[in-house]
Structure formats: C-alpha cells, structure tokens
Scaffold this active site. Structure first.
Site, PDB file in Angstrom:
ATOM      1  N   ASP A  70       0.814   2.211   9.011  1.00 19.80           N
ATOM      2  CA  ASP A  70       0.425   1.441  10.205  1.00 19.80           C
ATOM      3  C   ASP A  70       1.459   1.514  11.330  1.00 19.80           C
ATOM      4  OD1 ASP A  70      -1.624   0.662   8.532  1.00 19.80           O
ATOM      5  OD2 ASP A  70      -0.721  -1.284   8.082  1.00 19.80           O
ATOM      6  N   GLY A  93       0.831  -1.214   0.000  1.00 19.12           N
ATOM      7  CA  GLY A  93       0.000   0.000   0.000  1.00 19.12           C
ATOM      8  C   GLY A  93       0.860   1.256   0.000  1.00 19.12           C
ATOM      9  N   ASP A 149       3.735  -0.528  12.035  1.00 15.72           N
ATOM     10  CA  ASP A 149       3.773  -1.815  12.731  1.00 15.72           C
ATOM     11  C   ASP A 149       5.048  -2.615  12.464  1.00 15.72           C
ATOM     12  OD1 ASP A 149       3.205  -2.314  10.114  1.00 15.72           O
ATOM     13  OD2 ASP A 149       1.531  -3.678  10.466  1.00 15.72           O
TER      14      ASP A 149
HETATM   15  O1  F6P Z   1      -0.910  -1.476   5.421  1.00 18.89           O
HETATM   16  C1  F6P Z   1      -1.457  -0.266   5.033  1.00 18.89           C
HETATM   17  C2  F6P Z   1      -2.943  -0.378   4.899  1.00 18.89           C
HETATM   18  O2  F6P Z   1      -3.436   0.896   4.527  1.00 18.89           O
HETATM   19  C3  F6P Z   1      -3.677  -0.941   6.111  1.00 18.89           C
HETATM   20  O3  F6P Z   1      -3.830   0.010   7.115  1.00 18.89           O
HETATM   21  C4  F6P Z   1      -4.969  -1.427   5.488  1.00 18.89           C
HETATM   22  O4  F6P Z   1      -5.528  -2.489   6.220  1.00 18.89           O
HETATM   23  C5  F6P Z   1      -4.518  -1.905   4.138  1.00 18.89           C
HETATM   24  O5  F6P Z   1      -3.296  -1.266   3.848  1.00 18.89           O
HETATM   25  C6  F6P Z   1      -5.496  -1.642   3.031  1.00 18.89           C
HETATM   26  O6  F6P Z   1      -4.971  -2.141   1.858  1.00 18.89           O
HETATM   27  P1  F6P Z   1      -5.634  -1.990   0.421  1.00 18.89           P
HETATM   28  O7  F6P Z   1      -4.830  -0.957  -0.298  1.00 18.89           O
HETATM   29  O8  F6P Z   1      -5.454  -3.339  -0.188  1.00 18.89           O
HETATM   30  O9  F6P Z   1      -7.061  -1.592   0.579  1.00 18.89           O
END
Ligand code: F6P
Length: 365
Positions: free
Chosen positions: A145, A11, A147
C-alpha cells in the site's frame, strides 16, 4: 547482543524473503545468531502448533535462493495481535486478552533480546509497544500500500504497481476491441498510491483515490466526452478505499477479533453506475491479492536486501525503537556537463561494494 529474532506480520508483500536474506547474511557476516519467528508472533505465543517449536534457526543455508521469491518463508498472519489476542472459551464464545507481557517473557526465555519486526502499520505498532516494554526493536517498512510515513517507499509497492500496470496494459486491448469501459479495482486500503501510480503508468482515463472523493457524474461526463472522440473505450482505475463525495468506502467485512476491516466492492459499484450514466457497456476487474503474489521486482529485491542488512546494522549500532527508512534525494537539476563523467561502484572492503547510490537508507523514528 545475544540472539536476534526476525518476524514478518500482516499481509505478505513481495520482498519479504529478500529482507530475511539480507538480515541473515548481515548477521552471519557480523557473527550474530539470528532466528525467525513463525507466523508473526504466533511461533512464540502458540509454539505447540509448530513441529519446530515456532522458532526457526536461520543461517546462510536456510535462506539460499529465497531473495527472488514472493511470500515469506516464515509465514505471516493478520490475526494474533498480542495486544488483542483472541481466545476461545469452553462455551465457544471468544474474548480478547493482552498477551504482550507474556510475549516479552517468551522472547527472553528464548535468549532473544533484539527483534527485527517486518511489517506495516499494524505490526510496527505492536513493535513500538514491545519497545516500551523494554525490547530492542528495529522495524522494516513492508506493505504494497505504501501508506507508511517517514519512508519514501515501502518494499512491495513497486511489485504491486508493476503488476497492476501490466494488467492495465492488457485491459486496453480488450476494452478497445469491445469499445467498453473497464473499471480496475486495486488494493491500497485507505491510500491511493497503487491506483495513482499504476493508473498513470498504464494510461488510465480516470483514477479514483480515497484522498479525493469522487463525483461519478463528472467521471461519466469525462468518459462520454472521451469516447465520443477517436478513442471509443475507457479504463478507470479505482482504489479499494475510494469513496464518493459525502460517502464512505465500501467494506466487505467489519473489524473484529483484533482484525482490521476488509475493503472491497467499489469496482463493481462504479462499473454499474458508469453503465447507467454513460450507456456504455462496462466490466469490472478486481486485481486483489494478485498484487501481493509473485516475485518481487528488482527494486523490491534491492530494497528488501538493503533494509534487512540495515536493520541488523542498526541493532549493532545500538539503535532501538526505530524503523529503517528510504529517503533518497528528490529529482533535481544538475549541470549537463556532469553527465559525461562516469560514476563507478565504490569498493568498501575486499569483496563488497556500495551497491546502489539511490538506496540511501536512514533510520527514522
Ligand atoms: O495492507 C495490504 C493489503 O493487501 C491491503 O491492500 C488490503 O486491503 C488488505 O491487505 C487485504 O488483506 P487480507 O489479506 O486480510 O485480505
């Protein structure tokens, strides 16, 4: 060192372009050639999809004025994991294959032997795997995140928290006017960093995070008590991965085709139950991808620029299989009299200065 590649995977997060800028300028200053791989590893795994062949030559002109922009000029993807690459068979069904050996070969064919992998746990896990196959890789920790272990902060987090805080500030006004309970769902996957930081900064009345499973009855009682006083409304911040005691986090779609599961829905669920338990009118707001868009904060720009430059520096120092990490000192107590002496920037050569003391970037494994 022959040619360095940089890629951005997973992401997007505010500050990616600052990392690219920092890496390109550091490489240029050291006389190194650097190129970008499009869309994670897709530029090398599926070059036929790209008019430019999937690899972009990067120089100072290519990255002019990008450090303040959100997103990534290289593109990114949550798909295309080379270890679990999805292929479509002639009958329409799909299966996964490991294309990591082929990927390493394609890096070598392109004259690239060093990679700066900018990503979260997924991309950095792939980077680690490529290292074990002989590639020289330095990782850069990216994710809103926050994390990732081994770094106090990832870039992108501050921008996400700042925006979420701004949204919570705005919601106070409307929640107060209608005497409502507003539940704000924020991203963060299985960690509560964004919820906790934005919730505290925004003065939320309750913050629900994955690390502490919640008992909604207690949350409802807390809200009923609070709203019986002068404050007739409440703001509840919920991390998307928050779960009730003995329960599980809510999932929008399960993991498949090398993709991780998508979380979401807890904000609406909590709002409904709080309405039933408190009798108060409730609304749910999901901040979602708004947290990833927009310009990086100045902190994320500085982090990104420093991380990008540190990654190139690490490669020139012969480091491999490492991630750049920010590990500044903790808040401590210093004698009051030291407050009166001014600290100036330290020139390190003709026109460069040590930009930020707080940005004490090290290399963690
Ligand atoms: O890891 C970053 C993040 O934005 C998370 O907070 C979220 O759960 C996820 O990516 C969403 O991902 P996508 O772009 O697949 O919707």
């Amino acid at each position: 060192m022959k040619r360095i590649a940089i890629n951005t995977g997973g992401g997007d997060a505010p500050g990616l372009n600052a990392v690219i800028y920092g890496a390109v300028h550091a490489a240029a200053a050291m006389g190194l050639e650097i190129c970008g791989v499009r869309d994670g590893f897709e530029g090398l795994l599926a070059p036929e999809q790209y008019a430019d062949g999937g690899l972009v030559h990067l120089d100072r002109a290519k990255v002019r004025n990008i450090a303040h922009l959100g997103g990534t000029i290289l593109g990114t993807t949550n798909r295309g994991n080379p270890l679990k690459y999805e292929i479509r068979k002639p009958d329409g069904s799909t299966s996964q294959v490991d294309r990591s050996d082929e990927l390493v070969e394609r890096f070598h064919d392109a004259g690239i032997n060093s990679l700066i992998a900018v990503g979260g746990d997924g991309t950095l896990g792939i980077a680690h795997h490529l290292c074990q196959k002989g590639m020289t890789v330095v990782g850069v920790p990216k994710t809103i995140d926050n994390d990732l272990q081994a770094t106090v902060v990832t870039f992108g987090f501050d921008s996400a928290v700042s925006f979420a805080t701004d949204c919570i500030d705005r919601l106070h006004a409307t929640a107060e006017s209608h005497r409502r309970v507003i539940v704000v769902e924020v991203m963060g996957r299985y960690a509560g960093w964004i919820a906790l930081h934005a919730g505290i900064a925004g003065g939320a009345d309750a913050i629900l995070i994955p690390e502490i499973p919640f008992d909604l009855q207690r949350v409802a009682e807390h809200i009923t008590r609070k709203t019986a006083g002068e404050q007739k409304y409440a703001i509840v911040v919920v991390a998307e991965g928050a779960k009730p005691v003995g329960g599980r986090h809510l999932v929008r779609s399960g993991s498949n085709a090398g993709r991780v599961e998508r979380l979401g829905g807890i904000g609406e669920a909590v709002a409904e139950q709080l309405h039933e338990k408190t009798g108060k009118e409730t609304r749910a707001v999901v901040l979602g991808h708004l947290l990833r868009g927009g310009s990086p904060t100045s902190l994320d720009r500085l982090l990104g620029l420093n991380f990008g430059a540190a990654a190139v520096r690490g490669l020139t120092e012969g480091r491999k299989g490492v991630m750049v990490a920010l590990n500044p000192p903790r808040i401590e107590y210093v004698p009051l009299e030291t407050a009166v002496s001014t600290q100036r920037l330290v020139p390190i050569d003709g026109n460069a200065v040590l930009t930020a003391r707080a940005l004490d970037i090290s290399f963690g494994d």
